[in-house]
Write a protein that holds these residues in place. Sequence first.
Motif, PDB file in Angstrom:
ATOM      1  N   GLU A 144       0.780  -1.216   0.041  1.00  0.00           N
ATOM      2  CA  GLU A 144       0.017   0.072  -0.116  1.00  0.00           C
ATOM      3  C   GLU A 144       0.806   1.325  -0.127  1.00  0.00           C
ATOM      4  N   GLU A 145       0.567   2.041  -0.749  1.00  0.00           N
ATOM      5  CA  GLU A 145       1.392   3.422  -1.051  1.00  0.00           C
ATOM      6  C   GLU A 145       0.431   4.631  -1.210  1.00  0.00           C
ATOM      7  N   ALA A 146       0.839   5.834  -0.504  1.00  0.00           N
ATOM      8  CA  ALA A 146      -0.013   6.886  -0.831  1.00  0.00           C
ATOM      9  C   ALA A 146       0.299   7.552  -2.153  1.00  0.00           C
ATOM     10  N   VAL A 147      -0.602   8.093  -2.746  1.00  0.00           N
ATOM     11  CA  VAL A 147      -0.748   8.736  -3.922  1.00  0.00           C
ATOM     12  C   VAL A 147      -0.940  10.282  -3.987  1.00  0.00           C
ATOM     13  N   THR A 148      -0.021  11.208  -4.309  1.00  0.00           N
ATOM     14  CA  THR A 148      -0.592  12.445  -4.322  1.00  0.00           C
ATOM     15  C   THR A 148      -0.572  13.179  -5.770  1.00  0.00           C
ATOM     16  N   PHE A 149      -1.465  13.705  -6.036  1.00  0.00           N
ATOM     17  CA  PHE A 149      -1.673  14.643  -7.265  1.00  0.00           C
ATOM     18  C   PHE A 149      -1.252  16.128  -7.398  1.00  0.00           C
ATOM     19  N   ASN A 150      -0.721  16.216  -8.702  1.00  0.00           N
ATOM     20  CA  ASN A 150      -0.313  17.634  -8.944  1.00  0.00           C
ATOM     21  C   ASN A 150      -1.581  18.422  -9.552  1.00  0.00           C
ATOM     22  N   SER A 151      -1.574  19.690  -9.245  1.00  0.00           N
ATOM     23  CA  SER A 151      -2.907  20.528  -9.707  1.00  0.00           C
ATOM     24  C   SER A 151      -2.318  21.023 -11.002  1.00  0.00           C
ATOM     25  N   GLY A 152      -3.166  21.643 -11.641  1.00  0.00           N
ATOM     26  CA  GLY A 152      -2.930  22.480 -12.819  1.00  0.00           C
ATOM     27  C   GLY A 152      -3.332  21.560 -14.144  1.00  0.00           C
ATOM     28  N   SER A 153      -3.783  20.667 -13.943  1.00  0.00           N
ATOM     29  CA  SER A 153      -4.153  19.833 -15.194  1.00  0.00           C
ATOM     30  C   SER A 153      -5.514  19.458 -15.341  1.00  0.00           C
ATOM     31  N   GLN A 154      -6.096  19.300 -16.626  1.00  0.00           N
ATOM     32  CA  GLN A 154      -7.580  18.957 -16.542  1.00  0.00           C
ATOM     33  C   GLN A 154      -7.606  17.546 -16.333  1.00  0.00           C
ATOM     34  N   VAL A 155      -6.548  16.655 -16.315  1.00  0.00           N
ATOM     35  CA  VAL A 155      -6.643  15.451 -15.840  1.00  0.00           C
ATOM     36  C   VAL A 155      -6.864  15.212 -14.355  1.00  0.00           C
ATOM     37  N   THR A 156      -6.113  15.991 -13.443  1.00  0.00           N
ATOM     38  CA  THR A 156      -6.192  15.941 -12.107  1.00  0.00           C
ATOM     39  C   THR A 156      -7.166  16.918 -11.413  1.00  0.00           C
ATOM     40  N   ASP A 157      -7.917  17.399 -12.413  1.00  0.00           N
ATOM     41  CA  ASP A 157      -8.994  18.424 -11.720  1.00  0.00           C
ATOM     42  C   ASP A 157      -9.893  18.058 -10.778  1.00  0.00           C
ATOM     43  N   GLY A 158      -9.819  18.403  -9.330  1.00  0.00           N
ATOM     44  CA  GLY A 158     -10.601  18.111  -8.401  1.00  0.00           C
ATOM     45  C   GLY A 158     -10.027  16.987  -7.511  1.00  0.00           C
ATOM     46  N   LEU A 159      -8.798  16.339  -7.873  1.00  0.00           N
ATOM     47  CA  LEU A 159      -8.165  15.388  -7.070  1.00  0.00           C
ATOM     48  C   LEU A 159      -7.149  16.035  -6.197  1.00  0.00           C
ATOM     49  N   ASN A 160      -7.699  16.530  -4.973  1.00  0.00           N
ATOM     50  CA  ASN A 160      -6.664  17.292  -4.063  1.00  0.00           C
ATOM     51  C   ASN A 160      -6.639  16.219  -2.887  1.00  0.00           C
ATOM     52  N   GLU A 161      -7.134  15.026  -2.659  1.00  0.00           N
ATOM     53  CA  GLU A 161      -6.722  14.407  -1.654  1.00  0.00           C
ATOM     54  C   GLU A 161      -5.700  13.370  -1.801  1.00  0.00           C
ATOM     55  N   GLU A 162      -4.960  12.902  -0.689  1.00  0.00           N
ATOM     56  CA  GLU A 162      -4.194  11.717  -0.898  1.00  0.00           C
ATOM     57  C   GLU A 162      -4.876  10.474  -1.131  1.00  0.00           C
ATOM     58  N   LEU A 163      -4.404   9.484  -2.090  1.00  0.00           N
ATOM     59  CA  LEU A 163      -5.014   8.231  -2.402  1.00  0.00           C
ATOM     60  C   LEU A 163      -4.280   7.258  -2.218  1.00  0.00           C
ATOM     61  N   LYS A 164      -4.587   6.190  -1.082  1.00  0.00           N
ATOM     62  CA  LYS A 164      -3.889   4.954  -0.916  1.00  0.00           C
ATOM     63  C   LYS A 164      -4.562   3.982  -1.764  1.00  0.00           C
ATOM     64  N   LEU A 165      -3.396   3.270  -2.422  1.00  0.00           N
ATOM     65  CA  LEU A 165      -3.563   2.187  -3.263  1.00  0.00           C
ATOM     66  C   LEU A 165      -2.760   0.877  -3.006  1.00  0.00           C
ATOM     67  N   THR A 166      -3.354  -0.192  -3.063  1.00  0.00           N
ATOM     68  CA  THR A 166      -2.269  -1.434  -2.976  1.00  0.00           C
ATOM     69  C   THR A 166      -2.019  -1.905  -4.234  1.00  0.00           C
ATOM     70  N   GLU A 167      -0.838  -2.046  -4.751  1.00  0.00           N
ATOM     71  CA  GLU A 167      -0.293  -2.401  -6.095  1.00  0.00           C
ATOM     72  C   GLU A 167       1.140  -3.016  -6.077  1.00  0.00           C
ATOM     73  N   HIS A 168       1.256  -3.704  -6.889  1.00  0.00           N
ATOM     74  CA  HIS A 168       2.633  -4.117  -7.242  1.00  0.00           C
ATOM     75  C   HIS A 168       3.402  -2.908  -8.335  1.00  0.00           C
ATOM     76  N   TRP A 169       3.965  -2.100  -7.440  1.00  0.00           N
ATOM     77  CA  TRP A 169       4.105  -0.651  -7.963  1.00  0.00           C
ATOM     78  C   TRP A 169       5.471  -0.795  -9.081  1.00  0.00           C
ATOM     79  N   TYR A 170       5.324  -0.424 -10.047  1.00  0.00           N
ATOM     80  CA  TYR A 170       6.360  -0.284 -11.121  1.00  0.00           C
ATOM     81  C   TYR A 170       7.523   1.000 -10.849  1.00  0.00           C
ATOM     82  N   ARG A 171       8.491   0.750 -11.090  1.00  0.00           N
ATOM     83  CA  ARG A 171       9.596   1.821 -10.945  1.00  0.00           C
ATOM     84  C   ARG A 171      10.036   1.688 -12.197  1.00  0.00           C
ATOM     85  N   PHE A 172      10.440   3.130 -12.580  1.00  0.00           N
ATOM     86  CA  PHE A 172      11.093   3.355 -14.001  1.00  0.00           C
ATOM     87  C   PHE A 172      12.433   3.872 -14.242  1.00  0.00           C
TER      88      PHE A 172
END
Length: 283
Positions: A141-169
Amino acid sequence: MRILLRLCMIVALACAPAFVPSAALAAGGPQVLVVTTGNGAQDVADYALERLQMEARRWNFTLIEGGPEDLEHLGRYDVVMFVNTGADFLDEAQQESVETFVKQGGGLIATNSAVQSEMDWTWYHETLSATALPPPEAATEEAVTFNSGSQVTDGLNEELKLTEHWYRFDPAPAQPGSTILAQLGSGEAVAWVNEELPVFYASPGGEGKTWGDRDFLKLIRQAIWWGAGEEGAMVQNSEDAAPSWPYTLTFALFVVAVAGGGSIAVWRLDKAETEKEAAATQA
């Protein structure tokens, strides 16, 4: 009895809009082709499709489930989605079709394992602007935070917690070329867009529970809207919206029929009760 009949009429009239499309639905929206070929977990892919279909009905876009062969003819679509696709599922003609589609303004949305699809397709990976390392065996489980200023993230202001097999790049997406939309606490990017083409990628989506998260779905549907070139706010379908022509006539006729039938029923009941009362008085 008369009260009961009138209540039934009211319920019927209130339910009438459910029999006709809402105005927003009748108006149409982006046409989205989604492909899940080669995914590593069919139950997750099926659930993702189910949730995306619900989003489509609610937020005024059309989701068409297809396969690689459908990528050869993309003229009717606004967006193509690769949802958790497998390693090799396209031939050269299909790759060229998608590349031409995107270069001409069509949107491309990719999630999770799609970043490791078609590793020999140079254009695709240059467009995604990142190379994924193999994901860990254990989900965390990891916490995901969003960056403002994009149409794609509009209204996504709260931290999101998701459980995943997280990719690194490595290399990771970075400017110039990409705009990071979301990241883990470690700073690892998990969602971004190409700055020159309508291409979006999100690394979550490998777990079914992720597709049930309302904020993740909001991110995806807003990415679809952005990828389709829609600049205005998304329009939510409403069951009580006034239907547009020709549905307005259907709705009006339905109301008249229900109201007329109800009125006749109430009149007959009144007449029967009146006759019954008169007979009782004479007796």
